[in-house]
Scaffold this active site. Structure first.
Site, PDB file in Angstrom:
ATOM      1  N   CYS A  33      44.611  42.841  36.954  1.00  0.00           N
ATOM      2  CA  CYS A  33      43.561  43.298  36.026  1.00  0.00           C
ATOM      3  C   CYS A  33      42.763  44.467  36.598  1.00  0.00           C
ATOM      4  CB  CYS A  33      42.627  42.155  35.669  1.00  0.00           C
ATOM      5  SG  CYS A  33      41.741  41.518  37.103  1.00  0.00           S
ATOM      6  N   CYS A 107      41.170  34.523  38.567  1.00  0.00           N
ATOM      7  CA  CYS A 107      39.845  35.158  38.626  1.00  0.00           C
ATOM      8  C   CYS A 107      38.925  34.376  39.553  1.00  0.00           C
ATOM      9  CB  CYS A 107      39.195  35.209  37.245  1.00  0.00           C
ATOM     10  SG  CYS A 107      40.273  35.802  35.949  1.00  0.00           S
TER      11      CYS A 107
END
Ligand code: FES
Length: 142
Positions: A33, A107
Site C-alpha cells: 500500500c 496494517c
C-alpha cells in the site's frame, strides 16, 4: 466497520508526533500500500533497567495502522525495555477491541515492526558506546 476502541485511537491518537534526539528510531513500510511508520523511543537506565520513558510515532497510513501505533505507544511507555519487546501483535489487537478484518492484519504489523526497528537501533547504538568507553587493558585476553 471498525470497533469503538479502534475508532477512538484513530480519532484521538496518543503520543503522535516527532521526537528530538531519540535513543531509538525505527521505520517500517508496507510495499503493497506504500504506507510508512516511524517510531521514536527515549530510553533511560533506572536501577540497572532500561526503561522506555517516552514514545512518539508518525505514520502515513490507514486507520488500522494509526490506531495500532497509538495503542502500542501506550502499552510500551513507562515499561522496561525487556518486557516491552515481548509484546505481540495478538496483544495489540486484543487491546484494540479484539477484532481486525483479515485483510487489514498486515496494517497492524507496521507499528510493531517500526517499534522493533527502534529497539534494534537503540541496542546497536548502545553497544557502540559501550565498546568506545570500555577500559583499555594492557593485555589482550581474546
Ligand atoms: Fe497500508 Fe493499512 S492500508 S497500512
Amino acid at each position: 466497520m471498525h470497533n469503538k476502541t479502534l475508532l477512538s485511537h484513530f480519532f484521538h491518537p496518543k503520543n503522535m508526533g516527532k521526537m528530538k534526539k531519540p535513543s531509538g528510531y525505527g521505520r517500517a513500510g508496507n510495499p503493497v500500500c506504500g504506507d510508512i511508520m516511524d517510531f521514536y523511543l527515549k530510553i533511560k537506565d533506572e536501577k540497572s533497567k532500561a526503561i522506555i520513558k517516552d514514545v512518539k510515532w508518525e505514520t502515513l497510513g490507514c486507520p488500522v495502522a494509526l490506531a495500532n501505533s497509538s495503542v502500542l505507544s501506550e502499552m510500551v511507555k513507562g515499561k522496561a525495555l525487556k518486557d516491552a519487546e515481548k509484546i505481540t501483535q495478538k496483544q495489540i489487537i486484543k487491546k484494540l477491541g479484539g477484532e481486525i478484518p483479515h485483510q487489514k492484519l498486515h496494517c497492524s504489523m507496521l507499528a510493531l515492526d517500526a517499534f522493533h526497528q527502534a529497539i534494534n537501533y537503540y541496542k546497536k547504538k548502545r553497544k557502540i558506546i559501550e565498546l568506545k568507553t570500555k577500559p583499555k587493558t594492557k593485555h589482550n585476553f581474546n
